[in-house]
Write an enzyme that holds these catalytic residues in place. Sequence first.
Site, PDB file in Angstrom:
ATOM      1  CG  HIS A  64      -2.167  -0.750   1.097  1.00  0.00           C
ATOM      2  ND1 HIS A  64      -3.074  -0.535   0.077  1.00  0.00           N
ATOM      3  CD2 HIS A  64      -2.692  -1.751   1.860  1.00  0.00           C
ATOM      4  CE1 HIS A  64      -4.106  -1.360   0.225  1.00  0.00           C
ATOM      5  NE2 HIS A  64      -3.887  -2.113   1.288  1.00  0.00           N
TER       6      HIS A  64
ATOM      7  CB  CYS B  23      -2.188   3.316  -4.421  1.00  0.00           C
ATOM      8  SG  CYS B  23      -3.545   4.093  -5.273  1.00  0.00           S
TER       9      CYS B  23
END
Length: 270
Positions: A81, A137
């Site tokens: 992440h 991301c």
Amino acid sequence: MKKALLIGINNYPGQSSDLMGCLNDVENMQNLLTHFFGFSQYDIVVITDREATTFNILRALEMLVYKAQPGDLLVFHFSGHGSQVIDTSGDEKDKLDEILCPVDLDWRSNFIRDDDLAGIFGSLAPGVHLEVFLDCCHSGTGLRLVPNPTAALRSRFLPPPAELVPVGHKLGLNGCSRRLRPNKAQVLWAACRANQYAADALLDGRYGGAFTTLLCDRIRQAGGSIYRKDLLKEMRADLKKSGFIQVPQLETSRKLKRMPLLAVGNGKSK
């Protein structure tokens, strides 16, 4: 000398945002480095899940660059992440720093800022070749997942607590790698544009980052020898054909874009 650091995190305790493909990404990259680029198992450090703490990642990054000399090849791959936190140094116009999310993320001090990466990699001596792959991301504002009949998707973005976001600010306007400005001997691969998400997806029956999976597939199809600019073009086409809207980015010098992947600056270009 060749050295690589591969980080993969599927399980984020307490975040309710576990991923499925990050450990597979690490395995995929490790296989690629050993079979096509001459790395031995002793050249590669792998840190996954509960071992991928803030302290362990930063220490491993410092060891990656330690005593690196001109002509050395260093590889850093992160699969997990990404997010954003309030900038404390005053160098961000949007008042937010981009971060990589370790397993012990606490939104206060346990995370890897873009400033941390820039500082560590900025210490490298001229002539040390660094190739960075970030499959996390770059935070599209809506975090929408594009329907894809061939893949189960989730975003590799963790939204920070509301109290940590400046009033009126929209998340996702900048990428996790924005502060990494590669020098002439460094290459940065980003999984998507600054305003997009990076997909964790089921492809051909196996979970993985869409970016890492298709990157490795293309390199294998080329037998390990492919020019960076051609790899970027083919990956963008592959992702679009597979129904993903993320657009991979390549940041480096024009010379290195025209050279083979992981080439350290003394090979042929086209």
